[in-house]
Write an enzyme that holds these catalytic residues in place. Sequence first.
Site, PDB file in Angstrom:
ATOM      1  N   ARG A  68     -65.475 -43.345 -26.015  1.00  0.00           N
ATOM      2  CA  ARG A  68     -64.354 -43.688 -26.891  1.00  0.00           C
ATOM      3  C   ARG A  68     -64.811 -44.356 -28.183  1.00  0.00           C
ATOM      4  O   ARG A  68     -64.292 -44.055 -29.263  1.00  0.00           O
ATOM      5  CB  ARG A  68     -63.354 -44.581 -26.142  1.00  0.00           C
ATOM      6  CG  ARG A  68     -62.127 -44.980 -26.930  1.00  0.00           C
ATOM      7  CD  ARG A  68     -61.497 -43.870 -27.742  1.00  0.00           C
ATOM      8  NE  ARG A  68     -61.250 -42.644 -26.977  1.00  0.00           N
ATOM      9  CZ  ARG A  68     -60.993 -41.467 -27.504  1.00  0.00           C
ATOM     10  NH1 ARG A  68     -61.008 -41.313 -28.832  1.00  0.00           N
ATOM     11  NH2 ARG A  68     -60.768 -40.423 -26.762  1.00  0.00           N
ATOM     12  N   LYS A  95     -59.556 -50.636 -50.451  1.00  0.00           N
ATOM     13  CA  LYS A  95     -58.511 -50.556 -49.425  1.00  0.00           C
ATOM     14  C   LYS A  95     -59.078 -49.887 -48.182  1.00  0.00           C
ATOM     15  O   LYS A  95     -58.715 -48.769 -47.800  1.00  0.00           O
ATOM     16  CB  LYS A  95     -57.298 -49.807 -49.973  1.00  0.00           C
ATOM     17  CG  LYS A  95     -56.625 -50.557 -51.119  1.00  0.00           C
ATOM     18  CD  LYS A  95     -55.503 -49.753 -51.737  1.00  0.00           C
ATOM     19  CE  LYS A  95     -54.880 -50.502 -52.917  1.00  0.00           C
ATOM     20  NZ  LYS A  95     -53.824 -49.714 -53.589  1.00  0.00           N
ATOM     21  N   LYS A 126     -57.994 -57.800 -63.274  1.00  0.00           N
ATOM     22  CA  LYS A 126     -56.681 -57.235 -63.000  1.00  0.00           C
ATOM     23  C   LYS A 126     -55.593 -58.066 -63.667  1.00  0.00           C
ATOM     24  O   LYS A 126     -55.884 -59.050 -64.370  1.00  0.00           O
ATOM     25  CB  LYS A 126     -56.489 -57.128 -61.480  1.00  0.00           C
ATOM     26  CG  LYS A 126     -57.509 -56.179 -60.835  1.00  0.00           C
ATOM     27  CD  LYS A 126     -57.342 -56.077 -59.339  1.00  0.00           C
ATOM     28  CE  LYS A 126     -56.144 -55.247 -58.948  1.00  0.00           C
ATOM     29  NZ  LYS A 126     -56.331 -53.812 -59.292  1.00  0.00           N
ATOM     30  N   GLU A 148     -58.212 -53.801 -66.078  1.00  0.00           N
ATOM     31  CA  GLU A 148     -57.021 -53.015 -65.769  1.00  0.00           C
ATOM     32  C   GLU A 148     -55.936 -53.322 -66.793  1.00  0.00           C
ATOM     33  O   GLU A 148     -55.670 -54.495 -67.092  1.00  0.00           O
ATOM     34  CB  GLU A 148     -56.529 -53.378 -64.364  1.00  0.00           C
ATOM     35  CG  GLU A 148     -55.211 -52.739 -63.970  1.00  0.00           C
ATOM     36  CD  GLU A 148     -54.657 -53.343 -62.686  1.00  0.00           C
ATOM     37  OE1 GLU A 148     -55.041 -52.867 -61.612  1.00  0.00           O
ATOM     38  OE2 GLU A 148     -53.860 -54.305 -62.773  1.00  0.00           O
ATOM     39  N   ASP A 161     -53.529 -48.268 -65.131  1.00  0.00           N
ATOM     40  CA  ASP A 161     -52.827 -48.439 -63.864  1.00  0.00           C
ATOM     41  C   ASP A 161     -51.394 -47.924 -63.938  1.00  0.00           C
ATOM     42  O   ASP A 161     -50.586 -48.418 -64.731  1.00  0.00           O
ATOM     43  CB  ASP A 161     -52.823 -49.923 -63.474  1.00  0.00           C
ATOM     44  CG  ASP A 161     -52.248 -50.155 -62.090  1.00  0.00           C
ATOM     45  OD1 ASP A 161     -52.630 -49.408 -61.156  1.00  0.00           O
ATOM     46  OD2 ASP A 161     -51.417 -51.064 -61.931  1.00  0.00           O
TER      47      ASP A 161
END
Length: 281
Positions: free
Chosen positions: A102, A137, A169, A199, A220
């Site tokens: 597994r 992510k 950002k 960004e 963005d």
Amino acid sequence: MSRVLPDLVIEPVIRAALAEDLGRAGDVTAQACIAPGTRMSAVFAARKPGVLAGIACVRLAVRAMDADARLGPCHVDGDAFEAGAVLVEVEADARALLAAERTALNLLGRLCGIATLTRDYARAVQGTGATITDTRKTTPGLRALEKHAVACGGGVNHRFGLDDAILIKDNHVALAGGVGEAIRRARAAVGHLMKVEVEIDRLDQLDAALAAGPDVIMLDNFGLDDLRSAVAHTRGRVVLEASGGVNLSTVRAIAETGVNVISVGALTHSAASLDVGLDVV
């Protein structure tokens, strides 16, 4: 193209996954049903077509349970395969192999799914000059493996963490007092080998960003018209990265605006595991 991830990177993941599965008493089912010393031959086989990533996870999981296990001819990471393909042959202690099954399948299926989805995105932008890249992510604890899978599928890797590139950002911009000031502070704080990306989420921020001299500007959630305008305005003076809301139905049109890079969080956060299985032979 064949790709290799060092065993040293993979082994802690394998051991943690096996420890989680084995618990306090090991595989009580195999111990109850299978006589000690029984050997078995099996294959890890694909149920669906895809791109291989994570074959080392199979090898390390099996050999963590049976150091004498023999793994026969197999595909290598980056290979494309059809449904029914034998990815690797294994001969090992039966109890050990079933205990590792597994863990091996979970990781193999997950990584093949990412590689296969990445290939679909890379094919969708073929001929445009745009590159498909991943994001941070990723599944906690699996970043190195998942980014390896992206590379196997024909994508490239964005930064691996917070320490290997500067990515300014919106919150950084707000707290620094503006796009240009944030870039200037970043340039003053790091050495010449550290890339600086900023960004922006509006076209009217583009000139301030350009004037401060970043290496990359991330556009963005820009619409197609604004992407084309940004490409025309910058005239190749800076790398442009499109990001936000990218999917397989929109990525080609985004690439055709002329941006250099398209970052796609879905490569890792939304890839479905590919169906692979262990079959006794």
